[in-house]
Design an enzyme around this catalytic site. Structure first.
Site, short mmCIF file in Angstrom:
data_model
loop_
_atom_site.label_atom_id
_atom_site.label_comp_id
_atom_site.label_asym_id
_atom_site.label_seq_id
_atom_site.Cartn_x
_atom_site.Cartn_y
_atom_site.Cartn_z
N GLY A 1 0.86 -1.19 0.00
CA GLY A 1 0.00 0.00 0.00
C GLY A 1 0.88 1.23 0.00
N GLY B 1 -0.30 4.82 -0.63
CA GLY B 1 -1.44 5.33 0.15
C GLY B 1 -1.01 6.37 1.18
CG ASP B 2 -3.50 9.86 2.92
OD1 ASP B 2 -2.97 10.30 1.87
OD2 ASP B 2 -4.23 10.53 3.69
CG HIS C 1 -0.68 6.17 16.46
ND1 HIS C 1 -2.00 6.08 16.14
CD2 HIS C 1 -0.44 7.47 16.73
CE1 HIS C 1 -2.55 7.29 16.21
NE2 HIS C 1 -1.62 8.15 16.57
CG HIS D 1 -5.89 5.60 19.44
ND1 HIS D 1 -5.09 4.61 18.93
CD2 HIS D 1 -6.24 6.37 18.37
CE1 HIS D 1 -4.95 4.79 17.62
NE2 HIS D 1 -5.65 5.84 17.26
CG LEU E 1 8.95 16.17 34.92
CD1 LEU E 1 9.15 14.85 35.64
CD2 LEU E 1 9.09 15.95 33.44
CB SER E 2 6.75 21.26 31.31
OG SER E 2 5.40 21.51 31.56
C1 BG6 Z 1 -5.86 7.97 14.20
C2 BG6 Z 1 -7.29 8.31 13.89
O1 BG6 Z 1 -5.77 6.63 14.61
O2 BG6 Z 1 -5.40 8.81 15.23
C3 BG6 Z 1 -7.43 9.77 13.52
O3 BG6 Z 1 -7.75 7.50 12.81
C4 BG6 Z 1 -6.80 10.67 14.56
O4 BG6 Z 1 -8.80 10.12 13.36
C5 BG6 Z 1 -5.40 10.18 14.90
O5 BG6 Z 1 -6.76 11.98 14.05
C6 BG6 Z 1 -4.84 10.95 16.07
O6 BG6 Z 1 -3.51 10.61 16.28
P1 BG6 Z 1 -2.51 11.62 17.00
O7 BG6 Z 1 -1.25 10.85 17.11
O8 BG6 Z 1 -2.42 12.82 16.10
O9 BG6 Z 1 -3.14 11.95 18.30
#
Ligand code: BG6
Length: 487
Positions: free
Chosen positions: A12, A15-16, A184, A246, A395-396
């Protein structure tokens, strides 16, 4: 560490996701010396018939430039080759295998040098055929040793049944240790810090439970809508896009018990237990929203009920957390962009300062932007009077770790896939337990039985969400706001 030939195959490739995340992450790893040009080859694979050079041209604008930019970029691009083919027919994959093998043999490979990492930057609908093709034609050459690994991205299905089907289709072809399901958020610096914060500090151990914590919020806000992604988004909605993956992963790390050790399986065992302890959601503890204007996108149907905002309360039925609401909140087109974990503590019993106070103690982990860990405290207002004020221990990261570059989530996770560390990846039983929590609600939303309330873009979302927070016991602090320090 292993050495020898490493082939990274991005399927892919045009792709994006590949352009915006995968290739830039590979480039950053290359630039930092994690991918050696005498070992690594990167292959792009997709249907479009283009040349190596055309793929390189498409990628290059997305690669971050450092100080010594251009030379690194052109050396990196030289590592990339392109093979075109369909996702379900042998020819393309045979050609791909040939290209990879040529590279492996030309390196005069020694044992352990046929390492093949397949990154599926593809829609999940093609995962099964692609996995089948890889298994039939592209596995690492066993006489050279090495391994074959598959990296996949969400959405892993749309509900429990479809996710399980996808899992078993892939599971028939590859063993769990070969499969890397990326979320992620698990690659973000402050998410990774949770394990250390919680289990390496005596300070938190006695406090981290229902006796002291009033509620926990895990919040994701974006100040832009679904621009350009309406077609995809409308099929999924904010719960599948952000919350089920997430935010729920973050919840696991906040709530889990101490793992037996730092071994990936021990950590993932504890995460699964949390998910399995989550009680079914109650209707009156869910608020859904859709921002006005969302349906103006031509790829979104006029009668869409898809939520772009949701606040919901989860309850974890175990000894540590019974009675503590975990509030998950995510929204698009809101008034700010941030992601954070906010742990609010109970009131001080028998408080002699009660009438003066601005708010409760809170421990906040700001995931992004302006990464920080801060603790909201009541202190004496400096001066002659004995009055109190809300302040914080802060703690920045920008201030504390000046000059330290925080790695991109994808960069770190791809490096883990090469090293074979599955700690920050979602295991099959975790995925199943996650879908079990949300599937009943999702089905009702899909059938239009649970409506999304309208809200204005650029607002806080539906007012009902704030009312829900108050109802479950969140107490807002008045007259105080944390401001990230500037340098
Ligand atoms: C992606 C979502 O998994 O995470 C997006 O599909 C969202 O809609 C993005 O914008 C947010 O990721 P981050 O790392 O910018 O917080």
């Amino acid at each position: 560490p292993e050495t020898g030939c490493l082939s990274i195959i991005v399927l892919g490739a045009s792709g994006d996701l590949a352009k915006k995340k995968t290739f830039p992450a590979l480039f950053n790893l290359y630039r930092q010396g994690f991918l050696q040009s005498n070992e690594v080859h990167i292959f792009g694979y997709a249907r479009t018939k283009i040349s190596d050079q055309e793929l390189r041209d498409r990628i290059q604008g997305y690669l971050p430039r450092g100080n010594d930019g251009e030379e690194d970029v052109s050396n990196f691009l030289l590592l990339i080759k392109y093979v075109s083919g369909s996702y379900d027919a042998p020819e393309g994959f045979q050609a791909l295998d040939k290209a990879i093998s040529e590279h492996e043999f030309s390196r005069n490979s020694t044992e352990g040098s046929s390492r093949r990492l397949f990154y599926l930057a593809l829609p999940p609908s093609v995962y099964p055929p692609v996995c089948k093709m890889i298994k039939s034609y592209c596995m690492n050459k066993s006489d050279l040793g090495g391994w074959t690994r598959i990296v996949v991205e969400k959405p892993f299905g749309k509900d429990l049944a479809s996710a399980e089907e996808l899992s078993s289709q892939i599971g028939e072809l590859f063993d769990e240790p070969q499969i890397y399901r990326i979320d992620h958020y698990l690659g973000k610096e402050l998410v990774q810090n949770l394990l250390v914060l919680r289990f390496a500090n005596r300070l938190f151990l006695p406090l981290w439970n229902r006796d002291n914590i009033a509620n926990v919020q895990i919040v994701f806000r974006e100040d832009f809508g679904t621009e350009g992604r309406g077609g995809y988004f409308d099929q999924y909605g904010i719960i599948r896009d952000i919350i089920q993956n997430h935010l729920l992963q973050v919840l696991c790390l906040v709530a889990m018990e101490k793992p037996v050790s730092l071994k990936p399986e021990h950590i993932r065992d504890e995460k699964v237990k949390v998910l399995q302890s989550v009680l079914p959601m109650k209707d009156e503890e869910v608020v859904l929203g859709q921002y006005e204007g969302y349906k103006d996108d031509p790829t979104v149907p006029d009668n869409s009920n898809t939520p772009t905002f949701a606040t919901m309360v989860l309850h974890i039925h175990n000894e540590r957390w019974e009675g503590v609401p975990f509030i998950l909140k995510a929204g698009k087109a809101l008034n700010s962009r941030k992601a954070e974990i906010r742990v609010q503590f109970k009131d001080v019993p028998g408080d002699i300062f009660k009438c003066q106070k601005q708010g409760r103690n809170e421990f906040v982990i700001r995931l992004q932007p302006s990464e920080a860990i801060y603790m909201k405290l009541t202190v004496k207002q400096p001066g002659l009077e004995m009055s109190t004020a809300q302040s914080e221990l802060d703690l920045s990261y920008r201030q504390r770790y000046q000059g330290v570059v925080i790695p991109e989530a994808y960069e770190r996770l791809i490096l883990d896939t090469i090293k074979g560390d599955q700690q920050h990846f979602v295991r099959r039983d975790e995925l199943k337990a996650a879908w079990e929590i949300f599937t009943p609600l999702l089905h009702r939303i899909d059938k239009g039985e649970f409506k999304s309330l309208p809200y204005k873009p650029g607002s806080r979302g539906p007012a009902e969400a704030d009312q829900l927070l108050e109802k479950v016991g969140y107490v807002q602090t008045h007259g105080y706001i944390w401001i990230p320090p500037t340098l």
